[in-house]
Design a protein around this motif. Structure first.
Motif, short mmCIF file in Angstrom:
data_model
loop_
_atom_site.label_atom_id
_atom_site.label_comp_id
_atom_site.label_asym_id
_atom_site.label_seq_id
_atom_site.Cartn_x
_atom_site.Cartn_y
_atom_site.Cartn_z
N UNK A 1 -13.97 27.75 -7.15
CA UNK A 1 -14.19 27.95 -5.72
C UNK A 1 -13.01 28.70 -5.12
N UNK A 2 -13.25 29.39 -4.04
CA UNK A 2 -12.15 30.09 -3.34
C UNK A 2 -11.10 29.07 -2.91
N UNK A 3 -11.57 28.00 -2.31
CA UNK A 3 -10.66 26.93 -1.87
C UNK A 3 -10.62 25.89 -2.99
N UNK A 4 -9.46 25.73 -3.60
CA UNK A 4 -9.32 24.73 -4.66
C UNK A 4 -8.98 23.40 -4.01
N UNK A 5 -10.01 22.56 -3.93
CA UNK A 5 -9.87 21.28 -3.22
C UNK A 5 -9.30 20.22 -4.14
N UNK A 6 -8.13 19.71 -3.78
CA UNK A 6 -7.47 18.67 -4.57
C UNK A 6 -7.91 17.32 -4.06
N UNK A 7 -8.67 16.59 -4.92
CA UNK A 7 -9.24 15.31 -4.52
C UNK A 7 -8.59 14.17 -5.28
N UNK A 8 -8.62 12.98 -4.69
CA UNK A 8 -8.16 11.78 -5.40
C UNK A 8 -9.23 11.41 -6.42
N UNK A 9 -8.81 11.25 -7.68
CA UNK A 9 -9.76 10.95 -8.75
C UNK A 9 -10.40 9.58 -8.53
N UNK A 10 -9.73 8.68 -7.81
CA UNK A 10 -10.27 7.32 -7.65
C UNK A 10 -11.20 7.19 -6.45
N UNK A 11 -10.82 7.71 -5.29
CA UNK A 11 -11.66 7.49 -4.09
C UNK A 11 -12.45 8.74 -3.69
N UNK A 12 -12.13 9.88 -4.26
CA UNK A 12 -12.91 11.10 -3.98
C UNK A 12 -12.50 11.88 -2.74
N UNK A 13 -11.56 11.33 -1.96
CA UNK A 13 -11.13 12.03 -0.74
C UNK A 13 -10.39 13.32 -1.12
N UNK A 14 -10.65 14.38 -0.35
CA UNK A 14 -9.94 15.65 -0.58
C UNK A 14 -8.63 15.64 0.23
N UNK A 15 -7.50 15.83 -0.44
CA UNK A 15 -6.22 15.79 0.26
C UNK A 15 -5.77 17.15 0.78
N UNK A 16 -5.96 18.20 -0.04
CA UNK A 16 -5.68 19.55 0.46
C UNK A 16 -6.44 20.57 -0.37
#
Ligand SMILES: N[C@@H](CCC(=O)N[C@@H](CSCO)C(=O)NCC(=O)O)C(=O)O
Ligand SMILES: [Zn+2]
Ligand SMILES: [Zn+2]
Length: 191
Positions: free
Chosen positions: A88-103
């Protein structure tokens, strides 16, 4: 009950503070939370209906803004981060445990390269820039929202003072097109 657009929008918009200069974001894990420190307020904060941006559960929209990437640091539990879609253009860094995208970071040549995409609702602090508009509104249909209920969604945004667009705002679309024109060799005087 009418569907939630987003918790930061449903009950009206609280203006941010022009003197606010950043804070911390946390993922939703009960322990060992990923922590991000932002040394800047966000800009171009907006509701996004696209399928790729992280949304709180039960909400039709994400709220996402940008900060200079130099103002972003991972200050706890970086090992829990993983990129959702490397293509993806925006590489979304997510928490592997809760799935929230941090940046979300852009590495390829792009008008928004140098800016990271973040969700200010992950912060306990107040003062973040409030949402400025709603983008990618029609995209919620692609995720199963009924097309006949779109008028209601757009009316709700209008009621809290937000314009709706089906891509991005005119200002951001102009930035993207200017970048594309310059890349093709066009030069504008007095930009
Ligand atoms: N209809 C598609 C749209 C996806 C899309 O293009 N999303 C935009 C906005 S994200 C924040 O504003 C985008 O720029 N995406 C680039 C990327 O995600 O890498 C859908 O809903 O999926
Ligand atoms: Zn987490
Ligand atoms: Zn999006």
């Amino acid at each position: 009950m009418a569907p939630s657009l987003h918790p930061l929008i449903d009950n009206g918009i609280t203006p941010g503070s022009s003197s606010f200069s950043g804070g911390k974001l946390h993922c939703h894990c009960a322990s060992n939370q990923v922590e991000i420190t932002l040394d800047s307020n966000v800009a171009h904060n907006h509701a996004c209906g696209c399928s790729k941006c992280w949304k709180p559960s039960g909400s039709l929209f994400s709220v996402v803004g940008v900060v200079p990437r130099d103002a972003v640091s991972v200050t706890a539990n970086a090992s829990k981060l993983s990129i959702v879609d490397k293509d993806a253009t925006i590489q979304r860094n997510a928490c592997k445990d809760c799935g929230v995208h941090l940046f979300g970071r852009i590495e390829k040549d792009h008008p928004f390269k140098g800016l990271d995409f973040v969700h200010v609702e992950l912060s306990d602090e107040t003062g973040w820039q409030e949402p400025q508009f709603a983008g990618f509104v029609s995209s919620i249909i692609e995720q199963g929202f009924h097309p006949k209920e779109m008028d209601e969604v757009r009316a709700k945004f209008k009621a809290v003072g937000l314009e709706t667009y089906d891509v991005l705002s005119p200002a951001l679309m102009d930035l993207i097109s200017t970048f594309t024109a310059q890349k093709s060799g066009i030069r504008f005087a007095n930009l």
